[in-house]
Motif scaffolding. Structure first.
Motif, PDB file in Angstrom:
ATOM      1  N   ARG A  17     -67.125  28.266  -3.757  1.00 50.78           N
ATOM      2  CA  ARG A  17     -65.713  28.643  -3.853  1.00 50.78           C
ATOM      3  C   ARG A  17     -65.549  30.113  -4.215  1.00 50.78           C
ATOM      4  NH1 ARG A  17     -64.661  22.820  -6.716  1.00 50.78           N
ATOM      5  NH2 ARG A  17     -64.055  21.700  -4.811  1.00 50.78           N
ATOM      6  N   ALA A  18     -66.415  30.637  -5.075  1.00 50.34           N
ATOM      7  CA  ALA A  18     -66.342  32.056  -5.431  1.00 50.34           C
ATOM      8  C   ALA A  18     -66.601  32.928  -4.213  1.00 50.34           C
ATOM      9  CB  ALA A  18     -67.350  32.366  -6.539  1.00 50.34           C
ATOM     10  N   GLU A  19     -67.540  32.508  -3.367  1.00 50.50           N
ATOM     11  CA  GLU A  19     -67.829  33.267  -2.145  1.00 50.50           C
ATOM     12  C   GLU A  19     -66.631  33.240  -1.200  1.00 50.50           C
ATOM     13  OE1 GLU A  19     -69.095  33.429   2.081  1.00 50.50           O
ATOM     14  OE2 GLU A  19     -68.619  31.599   0.980  1.00 50.50           O
ATOM     15  N   LEU A  20     -65.953  32.121  -1.102  1.00 48.24           N
ATOM     16  CA  LEU A  20     -64.769  32.022  -0.237  1.00 48.24           C
ATOM     17  C   LEU A  20     -63.602  32.839  -0.781  1.00 48.24           C
ATOM     18  CD1 LEU A  20     -64.836  28.220   0.659  1.00 48.24           C
ATOM     19  CD2 LEU A  20     -65.237  30.130   2.230  1.00 48.24           C
ATOM     20  N   ASP A  21     -63.599  33.092  -2.082  1.00 45.62           N
ATOM     21  CA  ASP A  21     -62.528  33.883  -2.698  1.00 45.62           C
ATOM     22  C   ASP A  21     -62.665  35.379  -2.406  1.00 45.62           C
ATOM     23  OD1 ASP A  21     -61.266  31.688  -3.812  1.00 45.62           O
ATOM     24  OD2 ASP A  21     -62.254  31.888  -5.754  1.00 45.62           O
ATOM     25  N   ALA A  22     -63.812  35.802  -1.923  1.00 46.42           N
ATOM     26  CA  ALA A  22     -64.051  37.219  -1.643  1.00 46.42           C
ATOM     27  C   ALA A  22     -63.681  37.540  -0.202  1.00 46.42           C
ATOM     28  CB  ALA A  22     -65.517  37.563  -1.889  1.00 46.42           C
ATOM     29  N   ALA A  23     -62.954  38.625  -0.003  1.00 48.11           N
ATOM     30  CA  ALA A  23     -62.490  39.026   1.334  1.00 48.11           C
ATOM     31  C   ALA A  23     -63.596  39.751   2.086  1.00 48.11           C
ATOM     32  CB  ALA A  23     -61.254  39.911   1.212  1.00 48.11           C
ATOM     33  N   LYS A  24     -64.654  39.033   2.396  1.00 43.04           N
ATOM     34  CA  LYS A  24     -65.859  39.598   2.996  1.00 43.04           C
ATOM     35  C   LYS A  24     -65.594  39.992   4.446  1.00 43.04           C
ATOM     36  CE  LYS A  24     -67.826  35.731   2.478  1.00 43.04           C
ATOM     37  NZ  LYS A  24     -66.512  35.090   2.146  1.00 43.04           N
ATOM     38  N   PRO A  25     -65.755  41.256   4.802  1.00 38.69           N
ATOM     39  CA  PRO A  25     -65.433  41.695   6.166  1.00 38.69           C
ATOM     40  C   PRO A  25     -66.243  40.958   7.230  1.00 38.69           C
ATOM     41  CG  PRO A  25     -65.642  43.580   4.713  1.00 38.69           C
ATOM     42  CD  PRO A  25     -66.122  42.380   3.938  1.00 38.69           C
ATOM     43  N   GLY A  26     -65.518  40.379   8.194  1.00 41.30           N
ATOM     44  CA  GLY A  26     -66.131  39.682   9.304  1.00 41.30           C
ATOM     45  C   GLY A  26     -66.461  38.236   9.030  1.00 41.30           C
ATOM     46  N   ASN A  27     -66.375  37.818   7.777  1.00 44.01           N
ATOM     47  CA  ASN A  27     -66.769  36.474   7.387  1.00 44.01           C
ATOM     48  C   ASN A  27     -65.539  35.659   7.012  1.00 44.01           C
ATOM     49  OD1 ASN A  27     -68.173  34.619   4.918  1.00 44.01           O
ATOM     50  ND2 ASN A  27     -69.365  34.869   6.780  1.00 44.01           N
ATOM     51  N   GLY A  34     -61.578  32.851  10.734  1.00 41.78           N
ATOM     52  CA  GLY A  34     -62.313  33.655  11.702  1.00 41.78           C
ATOM     53  C   GLY A  34     -63.331  32.825  12.455  1.00 41.78           C
ATOM     54  N   HIS A  35     -63.607  33.240  13.698  1.00 41.80           N
ATOM     55  CA  HIS A  35     -64.646  32.610  14.513  1.00 41.80           C
ATOM     56  C   HIS A  35     -64.382  31.112  14.695  1.00 41.80           C
ATOM     57  CE1 HIS A  35     -66.533  36.426  13.552  1.00 41.80           C
ATOM     58  NE2 HIS A  35     -66.443  36.131  12.271  1.00 41.80           N
ATOM     59  N   GLU A 264     -61.110  44.019  12.042  1.00 45.82           N
ATOM     60  CA  GLU A 264     -61.847  44.801  13.043  1.00 45.82           C
ATOM     61  C   GLU A 264     -63.118  44.074  13.482  1.00 45.82           C
ATOM     62  OE1 GLU A 264     -64.244  49.030  12.965  1.00 45.82           O
ATOM     63  OE2 GLU A 264     -62.373  48.878  11.805  1.00 45.82           O
ATOM     64  N   LEU A 265     -63.892  43.611  12.509  1.00 40.60           N
ATOM     65  CA  LEU A 265     -65.139  42.929  12.839  1.00 40.60           C
ATOM     66  C   LEU A 265     -64.892  41.590  13.525  1.00 40.60           C
ATOM     67  CD1 LEU A 265     -67.306  43.610   9.650  1.00 40.60           C
ATOM     68  CD2 LEU A 265     -67.493  44.703  11.887  1.00 40.60           C
ATOM     69  N   ASN A 271     -69.994  38.550  12.679  1.00 39.69           N
ATOM     70  CA  ASN A 271     -69.940  37.807  11.431  1.00 39.69           C
ATOM     71  C   ASN A 271     -71.265  37.967  10.689  1.00 39.69           C
ATOM     72  OD1 ASN A 271     -69.665  35.954   9.351  1.00 39.69           O
ATOM     73  ND2 ASN A 271     -69.766  34.157  10.662  1.00 39.69           N
ATOM     74  N   ALA A 272     -71.238  38.635   9.559  1.00 41.31           N
ATOM     75  CA  ALA A 272     -72.445  38.793   8.737  1.00 41.31           C
ATOM     76  C   ALA A 272     -72.688  37.518   7.935  1.00 41.31           C
ATOM     77  CB  ALA A 272     -72.304  40.003   7.821  1.00 41.31           C
TER      78      ALA A 272
END
Length: 294
Positions: A17-27, A34-35, A264-265, A271-272
């Motif tokens: 959940r913490a990872e999903l809370d971060a606005a990670k570019p392309g992800n 996305g995707h 943009e990505l 997607n990284a």
């Protein structure tokens, strides 16, 4: 000292959940899909996988197969194979980390020593279960090998198989080197995160961790899908973005900068994803260490 399955499960879900809370570019994240996927799909996969990741006394391969099968049933697609491959050995290590405590020494060091023992103890059934899980998930860009292909029964050990892929796959490399990048890059980035930025929407330790990976390594998912040239170009763009983000002192402007690069990505279909998987693993390791502390 022991750690209960409920604590491992809670740590895994908190990391996802913490990872999903971060606005990670392309992800994929909570601020934008996305995707063809959304944060809700990833959360549903995490909830489905968690009991298998935390299954008491289970072999690593059994955890991976059970979690992958459950995630596939919940999402109908591969959403978290990399996360599951990284999380299962960490969970198994947390169960026995109490045997590896040394004074003085922080719990994260005990977890790392326990993980080395878990990886050294992987057997043929682990290899069979992991090959089956990878074949089921069929991650993007998965090619065919003339020998030791995951669609065939394994004839070598799991760590040996991962060593064959470590040059092009940062998840596989963790099995080959004792999760060196998770502990020395991911965990370190989380520990060094600026506490003043932690409450900023979309940013904080998880974003720092993601950028530590995506700006340093050509992402394995991008490499498999688009080739090494494109993967290196995206890495360089991530490094430039990370520099600009660090210079932004306004939370709203920082989030806007991240979401602009994100769009943009995603517009390029980039997607990284492996960097995101490693981010979850690093967060999970930190949360397991915190649980071990108590």
């Amino acid at each position: 000292m022991s750690i209960e399955p409920a604590m491992i499960e809670a740590a895994f879900l908190a990391a996802c959940r913490a990872e999903l809370d971060a606005a990670k570019p392309g992800n994929v994240h909570r601020f934008a899909p996305g995707h063809g996927m959304s944060a809700a799909i990833f959360e549903a996969s995490a909830v489905a996988a968690a009991p298998f990741i935390a299954l008491r006394c289970a072999h690593v391969g059994a955890r991976i197969w059970g979690a992958t099968e459950a995630s596939w049933a919940a999402a109908g697609m591969n959403t978290n194979l990399g996360i599951v491959l990284l999380a299962a050995p960490l969970a198994a290590a947390a169960e026995v980390a109490g045997d590896f405590f040394a004074k003085p020494g922080p719990p994260i060091d005990a977890l790392r020593r326990a993980l080395e023992a878990v990886l050294a103890d992987l057997g043929p059934k682990d290899a069979r279960d992991v090959f089956a899980a990878i074949a089921l998930a069929s991650p993007g860009g998965l090619g065919e090998r003339t020998t030791h292909d995951v669609r065939s029964p394994p004839s070598i050990g799991l760590v040996e198989a991962m060593r064959l892929a470590e040059a092009d796959d940062l998840v596989a490399r963790q099995y080959a080197n004792g999760f060196r990048e998770v502990f020395e890059i991911g965990v370190s980035a989380i520990a060094a995160a600026d506490p003043a930025v932690a409450p900023w929407p979309g940013l904080g330790p998880a974003m720092d961790c993601f950028l530590a990976f995506s700006s340093r390594f050509p992402d394995s998912h991008i490499l498999r899908k688009f080739g090494p040239g494109r993967a290196e170009a995206v890495r360089a763009r991530m490094a430039t973005f990370a520099k600009h983000l660090k210079q932004e002192a306004n939370p709203d402007a920082a989030l806007a900068l991240a979401l602009g690069f994100d769009a943009e990505l995603k517009g390029e279909g980039v997607n990284a994803g492996t960097s995101a998987d490693l981010t979850v693993a690093s967060l999970f390791a930190m949360k397991l260490a915190e649980a071990l502390r108590w």
